[in-house]
Scaffold this active site. Structure first.
Site, mmCIF file in Angstrom:
data_model
loop_
_atom_site.group_PDB
_atom_site.id
_atom_site.type_symbol
_atom_site.label_atom_id
_atom_site.label_comp_id
_atom_site.label_asym_id
_atom_site.label_seq_id
_atom_site.Cartn_x
_atom_site.Cartn_y
_atom_site.Cartn_z
ATOM 1 N N VAL A 101 -50.460 52.520 -28.191
ATOM 2 C CA VAL A 101 -49.825 52.967 -29.427
ATOM 3 C C VAL A 101 -50.339 52.134 -30.596
ATOM 4 O O VAL A 101 -50.444 50.914 -30.498
ATOM 5 C CB VAL A 101 -48.281 52.891 -29.319
ATOM 6 C CG1 VAL A 101 -47.808 51.485 -28.997
ATOM 7 C CG2 VAL A 101 -47.619 53.387 -30.589
ATOM 8 N N SER A 102 -50.726 52.812 -31.686
ATOM 9 C CA SER A 102 -51.170 52.172 -32.920
ATOM 10 C C SER A 102 -52.365 51.241 -32.643
ATOM 11 O O SER A 102 -53.388 51.689 -32.145
ATOM 12 C CB SER A 102 -49.996 51.432 -33.558
ATOM 13 O OG SER A 102 -50.281 51.076 -34.881
ATOM 14 N N TRP A 103 -52.260 49.931 -32.948
ATOM 15 C CA TRP A 103 -53.338 48.991 -32.642
ATOM 16 C C TRP A 103 -53.679 49.046 -31.160
ATOM 17 O O TRP A 103 -54.850 49.002 -30.769
ATOM 18 C CB TRP A 103 -52.899 47.580 -33.036
ATOM 19 C CG TRP A 103 -53.909 46.493 -32.853
ATOM 20 C CD1 TRP A 103 -54.850 46.079 -33.756
ATOM 21 C CD2 TRP A 103 -54.085 45.647 -31.698
ATOM 22 N NE1 TRP A 103 -55.587 45.043 -33.241
ATOM 23 C CE2 TRP A 103 -55.142 44.758 -31.975
ATOM 24 C CE3 TRP A 103 -53.447 45.565 -30.466
ATOM 25 C CZ2 TRP A 103 -55.574 43.788 -31.070
ATOM 26 C CZ3 TRP A 103 -53.875 44.605 -29.556
ATOM 27 C CH2 TRP A 103 -54.920 43.726 -29.848
ATOM 28 N N GLY A 105 -53.506 51.592 -29.328
ATOM 29 C CA GLY A 105 -54.260 52.815 -29.065
ATOM 30 C C GLY A 105 -55.748 52.591 -29.212
ATOM 31 O O GLY A 105 -56.558 53.160 -28.472
ATOM 32 N N THR A 127 -52.385 56.585 -33.392
ATOM 33 C CA THR A 127 -53.546 55.707 -33.516
ATOM 34 C C THR A 127 -54.727 56.446 -34.134
ATOM 35 O O THR A 127 -54.632 57.630 -34.481
ATOM 36 C CB THR A 127 -53.907 55.113 -32.136
ATOM 37 O OG1 THR A 127 -54.836 54.047 -32.314
ATOM 38 C CG2 THR A 127 -54.492 56.163 -31.201
#
Length: 292
Positions: A101-103, A105, A127
């Site tokens: 998830v996000s970073w 990802g 992401t």
């Protein structure tokens, strides 16, 4: 729903001492390796572990985050992927599903390319492809650049909707926070500097589920569309909510993830090979060495 408790363990990979956690599952499903967002500690994924109780969930605190000591020097995504592979080796896991998830990802994309034979399914949530991403709202990105939201719960509560595009007071999220070190947070930001997955996305062959929140203030939906277009075997799902839709919209999101992970991927040549060496862009003419 009562939370199942993880087993914590500190694992040394090279010069890094990494705090890890394993939530043991009740079934025989493929284990899931989770890559967390920037500055986020292991405890923040407890709701996800509860939702996926039929499989082992493996997570690690990045250097300088949660209970992991900060790294002595900056690291790159390919090095973080090696850290994760070393954790799997130490814990005895071979093939896993991967969710980032996000970073995290971005780290999940790097891991899926670098250690492709170890990855069965890939889930990318909120992401992007890195430095060529379409940026979110400046107001949210400015607050993201500093870890204050992890250090000051009142600040997190006040700016929750601005940061994440999710309604609600964020109280459950806030109580699980553990502030990262300034150096650890800075090194995470630095790891993403200049990194992009665009050159290798066409080489990610695993079935991939790309998830995006309609109201994501940090990673706009267009970034998910780019990922889904560039990854050959990808499926895009746009859900309600903002950047934290994994925890703010579990009733909508978890059935999608569960259904996707439970499907058997199409068989590929050499799919059952036990070779676990890492894939690299530059050919050196030498034998490819194992991960650790």
């Amino acid at each position: 729903m009562s939370e199942r408790q993880p087993r914590y363990r500190e694992i040394r990979v090279g010069s890094h001492l990494l705090r890890t956690a394993v939530w043991e599952g009740t079934g025989a499903q493929t284990p899931l390796l989770f890559f967390n967002g920037i500055g986020a500690n292991i405890e923040l994924i407890a709701p996800l572990a509860d939702e996926l109780s039929d499989r082992d969930i493996i997570a690690l605190d990045a250097p300088g985050v949660g209970g992991s000591p900060a790294a002595a020097f900056p690291y790159r995504p390919w090095q973080f992927a090696r850290m994760a592979a070393g954790v799997l080796d130490e814990l005895g896991y071979d093939q896993v599903d991967v969710l980032g998830v996000s970073w995290g990802g971005a780290m999940a994309q790097q891991f899926a390319f670098q250690f492709g034979k170890r990855v069965r399914h890939l889930v990318l949530a909120a992401t992007s492809a890195g430095m060529f991403m379409v940026p979110g709202k400046p107001k949210a990105l400015m607050k993201l650049a500093h870890p204050r939201r992890y250090m000051d719960s009142d600040y997190m509560m006040k700016h929750f909707e601005t940061l994440y595009g999710d309604e609600g007071d964020g109280a459950d999220h806030s109580k699980r926070l553990r502030a990262p070190s300034m150096r650890g947070y800075f090194y995470q930001l630095l790891a993403g500097l200049g990194w992009t997955s665009l050159p290798f996305l066409p080489f990610i062959k695993q079935p991939t589920l790309v998830l995006a929140g309609k109201n994501d203030q940090i990673v706009p939906v267009v970034n998910a569309r780019i990922l889904a277009q560039c990854i050959p075997n990808a499926r895009l799902e746009i859900v309600s909510g903002g950047h934290l839709f994994l925890v703010s919209r579990p009733d909508e999101v978890m059935p999608l993830i569960r259904d996707f992970l439970d499907k058997e991927p199409a068989r590929r040549p050499f799919a059952n090979s036990s070779f676990k060496g890492e894939r690299r862009f530059r050919g050196t003419g030498k034998k490819v060495h194992p991960a650790v």
